[in-house]
Design a protein around this motif. Structure first.
Motif, PDB file in Angstrom:
ATOM      1  N   GLU A   1      -0.392  -5.391 -12.680  1.00 22.41           N
ATOM      2  CA  GLU A   1      -0.704  -4.038 -13.142  1.00 22.41           C
ATOM      3  C   GLU A   1      -1.247  -3.234 -11.964  1.00 22.41           C
ATOM      4  O   GLU A   1      -2.053  -3.736 -11.174  1.00 22.41           O
ATOM      5  CB  GLU A   1      -1.733  -4.070 -14.276  1.00 22.41           C
ATOM      6  N   ALA A   2      -0.786  -2.002 -11.851  1.00 24.64           N
ATOM      7  CA  ALA A   2      -1.210  -1.158 -10.734  1.00 24.64           C
ATOM      8  C   ALA A   2      -1.246   0.299 -11.161  1.00 24.64           C
ATOM      9  O   ALA A   2      -0.411   0.748 -11.947  1.00 24.64           O
ATOM     10  CB  ALA A   2      -0.270  -1.330  -9.549  1.00 24.64           C
ATOM     11  N   ARG A   3      -2.193   1.022 -10.611  1.00 25.33           N
ATOM     12  CA  ARG A   3      -2.310   2.459 -10.897  1.00 25.33           C
ATOM     13  C   ARG A   3      -1.200   3.247 -10.203  1.00 25.33           C
ATOM     14  O   ARG A   3      -0.783   4.300 -10.684  1.00 25.33           O
ATOM     15  CB  ARG A   3      -3.670   2.970 -10.433  1.00 25.33           C
ATOM     16  N   CYS A   4      -0.740   2.737  -9.072  1.00 30.12           N
ATOM     17  CA  CYS A   4       0.296   3.431  -8.305  1.00 30.12           C
ATOM     18  C   CYS A   4       1.280   2.405  -7.748  1.00 30.12           C
ATOM     19  O   CYS A   4       0.876   1.319  -7.314  1.00 30.12           O
ATOM     20  CB  CYS A   4      -0.342   4.230  -7.165  1.00 30.12           C
ATOM     21  N   VAL A   5       2.570   2.742  -7.766  1.00 32.86           N
ATOM     22  CA  VAL A   5       3.617   1.888  -7.209  1.00 32.86           C
ATOM     23  C   VAL A   5       4.332   2.650  -6.100  1.00 32.86           C
ATOM     24  O   VAL A   5       4.700   3.817  -6.273  1.00 32.86           O
ATOM     25  CB  VAL A   5       4.636   1.459  -8.288  1.00 32.86           C
ATOM     26  N   ILE A   6       4.520   1.980  -4.956  1.00 33.01           N
ATOM     27  CA  ILE A   6       5.246   2.583  -3.838  1.00 33.01           C
ATOM     28  C   ILE A   6       6.527   1.778  -3.625  1.00 33.01           C
ATOM     29  O   ILE A   6       6.484   0.579  -3.364  1.00 33.01           O
ATOM     30  CB  ILE A   6       4.395   2.596  -2.553  1.00 33.01           C
ATOM     31  N   ASN A   7       7.643   2.454  -3.742  1.00 37.73           N
ATOM     32  CA  ASN A   7       8.955   1.825  -3.680  1.00 37.73           C
ATOM     33  C   ASN A   7       9.476   1.820  -2.244  1.00 37.73           C
ATOM     34  O   ASN A   7       9.994   2.809  -1.753  1.00 37.73           O
ATOM     35  CB  ASN A   7       9.915   2.584  -4.605  1.00 37.73           C
ATOM     36  N   CYS A   8       9.318   0.678  -1.578  1.00 33.86           N
ATOM     37  CA  CYS A   8       9.824   0.489  -0.210  1.00 33.86           C
ATOM     38  C   CYS A   8      10.838  -0.652  -0.199  1.00 33.86           C
ATOM     39  O   CYS A   8      10.824  -1.512   0.681  1.00 33.86           O
ATOM     40  CB  CYS A   8       8.681   0.172   0.750  1.00 33.86           C
ATOM     41  N   ALA A   9      11.709  -0.665  -1.196  1.00 37.38           N
ATOM     42  CA  ALA A   9      12.602  -1.802  -1.414  1.00 37.38           C
ATOM     43  C   ALA A   9      13.894  -1.730  -0.611  1.00 37.38           C
ATOM     44  O   ALA A   9      14.830  -2.488  -0.881  1.00 37.38           O
ATOM     45  CB  ALA A   9      12.914  -1.933  -2.904  1.00 37.38           C
ATOM     46  N   GLY A  10      13.990  -0.828   0.346  1.00 37.59           N
ATOM     47  CA  GLY A  10      15.127  -0.819   1.253  1.00 37.59           C
ATOM     48  C   GLY A  10      16.453  -0.632   0.545  1.00 37.59           C
ATOM     49  O   GLY A  10      16.674   0.336  -0.178  1.00 37.59           O
ATOM     50  N   LEU A  11      17.348  -1.586   0.738  1.00 37.86           N
ATOM     51  CA  LEU A  11      18.684  -1.518   0.161  1.00 37.86           C
ATOM     52  C   LEU A  11      18.662  -1.507  -1.365  1.00 37.86           C
ATOM     53  O   LEU A  11      19.612  -1.051  -2.007  1.00 37.86           O
ATOM     54  CB  LEU A  11      19.521  -2.705   0.654  1.00 37.86           C
ATOM     55  N   TYR A  12      17.577  -1.999  -1.953  1.00 40.95           N
ATOM     56  CA  TYR A  12      17.477  -2.076  -3.412  1.00 40.95           C
ATOM     57  C   TYR A  12      16.495  -1.056  -3.980  1.00 40.95           C
ATOM     58  O   TYR A  12      16.077  -1.168  -5.134  1.00 40.95           O
ATOM     59  CB  TYR A  12      17.085  -3.502  -3.816  1.00 40.95           C
ATOM     60  N   ALA A  13      16.157  -0.042  -3.200  1.00 33.73           N
ATOM     61  CA  ALA A  13      15.230   0.987  -3.666  1.00 33.73           C
ATOM     62  C   ALA A  13      15.790   1.769  -4.841  1.00 33.73           C
ATOM     63  O   ALA A  13      15.038   2.254  -5.694  1.00 33.73           O
ATOM     64  CB  ALA A  13      14.882   1.942  -2.523  1.00 33.73           C
ATOM     65  N   ASP A  14      17.118   1.890  -4.919  1.00 32.09           N
ATOM     66  CA  ASP A  14      17.706   2.596  -6.064  1.00 32.09           C
ATOM     67  C   ASP A  14      17.511   1.816  -7.357  1.00 32.09           C
ATOM     68  O   ASP A  14      17.235   2.394  -8.416  1.00 32.09           O
ATOM     69  CB  ASP A  14      19.184   2.907  -5.826  1.00 32.09           C
ATOM     70  N   ASP A  15      17.616   0.480  -7.285  1.00 31.53           N
ATOM     71  CA  ASP A  15      17.374  -0.349  -8.469  1.00 31.53           C
ATOM     72  C   ASP A  15      15.937  -0.207  -8.950  1.00 31.53           C
ATOM     73  O   ASP A  15      15.676  -0.114 -10.158  1.00 31.53           O
ATOM     74  CB  ASP A  15      17.660  -1.826  -8.167  1.00 31.53           C
ATOM     75  N   ILE A  16      14.991  -0.200  -8.013  1.00 31.18           N
ATOM     76  CA  ILE A  16      13.572  -0.069  -8.369  1.00 31.18           C
ATOM     77  C   ILE A  16      13.310   1.315  -8.957  1.00 31.18           C
ATOM     78  O   ILE A  16      12.594   1.457  -9.957  1.00 31.18           O
ATOM     79  CB  ILE A  16      12.681  -0.315  -7.133  1.00 31.18           C
TER      80      ILE A  16
END
Length: 453
Positions: free
Chosen positions: A190-205
């Motif tokens: 659980e997190a108050r904020c999520v940062i999407n740095c998933a590279g090639l899979y950032a669109d999935d996230i």
């Protein structure tokens, strides 16, 4: 509940984690690979770019800021960084006459450059062909080992309280109150904020929170030659017609001085396609050989990496309250990473009261090859494993191998952190034996990539 969860321990995720670790925040990083920087970051050229066109783009602004920050980052984190400079070579009268205009354009946009005569270019790069006309030198260009740079940021972050989970793939994200539940293969966070740095899979996230975007993989192949000293600078012919999708690659050099030619840009369907094909190698040699009198001697390796392309620019936004995308970070993402981290901190300042920690630790990697005799004797007295050399080519001790296993217990992490086995394969078996002793099994870079030896 965590304050911030970062998806991805590539160079951008790791630098964001490093910056966040300086504040009184509870931060966690989840990464699907078995160590830092082993996906898109590992496959890049390791070049710190002096500029990025067009100057009006976000990636250009962040490239210039990141380049200016790189010396301080290398000092703070302890990774190897060399400003080797880039030479733009005029191979014909048209590009030679264009040099003053190019230089003026660069100067107006804050890029330092120096005009070079034909004689000076040939002095700086003796292997360049004799019929060139002159050139332009950009001194701020540099080289790093991208995995080492990334790992140094994660090392700093962990030393200052950031929690890191490898082999931990995100499978879903749900909104919960003022935060999120992030489901992973290692349980829920659980997190108050999520940062999407998933590279090639950032669109999935991103789609997990309802934001639609598409990441297109673009493959770039490289050739690594054995002949150190072939050139001491990055060298590129001034193009008559720049490619809009890539700076076009160049006759580059790696962090340890080996010639590195490439990359090209090949459209591929799979985000896992890092294959290297004969025609790609022939294309790179055919493109860059005409700039020189001869090719560098010996070939150490071929490798390919994948760019995450999301249009023409970086995608850094907050489509959902508390969810930040840091996506489409293709070239010059390595250069821009420190500036991207600062930008994200600014974005988070509206959500958190950011209080700097009073005590910030600065861990550094101990590298035997950089020590003098007195320091080596002292290191061996304190830890006898420093006296056992595993890699003779790069003077890497058993102590360094063991430390690397602790930071990311897979074969690729160990090689990139220690530089062991980068020139030949003679020490690979010993590296694998130590990994097996410490980690129980030998993985290349991810769960399921076990090596049998």
């Amino acid at each position: 509940m965590k304050d911030v969860l970062i998806v991805g321990a590539g160079v951008t995720g790791s630098f964001i984690a490093k910056e966040l670790s300086k504040y009184d925040l509870d931060v966690v990083v989840v990464e699907r690979k078995s160590g830092p920087g082993l996906d898109q970051t590992k496959g890049c050229s390791g070049i710190i770019h002096p500029l990025q066109l067009p100057f009006s783009s976000l990636k250009s602004k962040l490239c210039l800021k990141g380049n200016a920050m790189m010396d301080a980052e290398a000092e703070e984190l302890g990774f190897t960084f060399k400003r080797v400079g880039l030479i733009l070579v005029a191979t014909n009268i048209i590009t030679f006459l264009a040099i003053p205009l190019i230089q003026l354009y660069f100067r107006l946009n804050g890029v330092v450059s120096k005009r070079l005569s034909k004689k000076k270019v040939l002095e700086m790069v003796p292997n360049v062909r004799e019929d060139i006309w002159g050139g332009l030198f950009l001194p701020t260009a540099g080289v790093v080992n991208p995995v080492e740079m990334t790992a140094s940021a994660i090392r700093f972050a962990r030393a200052n309280g950031v929690e890191v989970h490898y082999d931990c793939e995100v499978t879903g994200i749900e909104k919960k109150g003022e935060g999120f539940v992030v489901k992973t293969t290692k349980g829920d966070f659980e997190a108050r904020c999520v940062i999407n740095c998933a590279g090639l899979y950032a669109d999935d996230i991103a789609r997990m929170v309802g934001y639609d975007m598409t990441i297109t993989p673009g493959k770039g192949t490289h050739i690594v030659f054995a002949e150190r000293g072939f050139s001491n600078h990055l060298t590129v012919a001034i193009p008559l017609k720049p490619n809009k999708r890539t700076k076009g690659g160049g006759a580059l050099i790696s962090f340890d001085g080996k010639p590195l030619w490439g990359p090209n840009l090949i459209d591929v369907d799979s985000k896992e396609d890092t294959s290297v094909k004969k025609e790609e190698i022939e294309g790179i040699i055919g493109k860059f050989s005409p700039l020189f009198k001869r090719k560098p001697e010996g070939v150490v390796a071929f490798y390919a990496g994948l760019r995450s392309i999301a249009g023409t620019d970086f995608v850094i936004n907050q489509p959902v309250d508390g969810f930040i995308n840091v996506a489409g970070i293709q070239s010059p993402g390595l250069t821009a990473a420190p500036a991207i981290a600062k930008m994200v901190i600014e974005m988070l300042s509206s959500r958190f009261e950011l209080k700097k920690k009073k005590d910030i630790k600065k861990p550094h990697w101990i590298r035997l090859s950089k020590m003098d005799d007195d320091a080596i004797r002292k290191a061996i007295d304190e830890n006898e494993d420093f006296g056992e050399i595993v890699c003779l080519c790069n003077m890497v001790s058993k102590a360094e191998i063991i430390k690397a296993v602790e930071e990311g217990g897979c074969f690729d992490t160990v090689r990139h952190l220690t530089w062991a086995g980068m020139d030949c394969c003679k020490c690979h078996a010993e590296i694998m034996r130590i990994i097996e002793e410490r980690a129980g099994k030998v993985k290349k870079e991810i769960e399921g990539s076990e090596i049998v030896w």
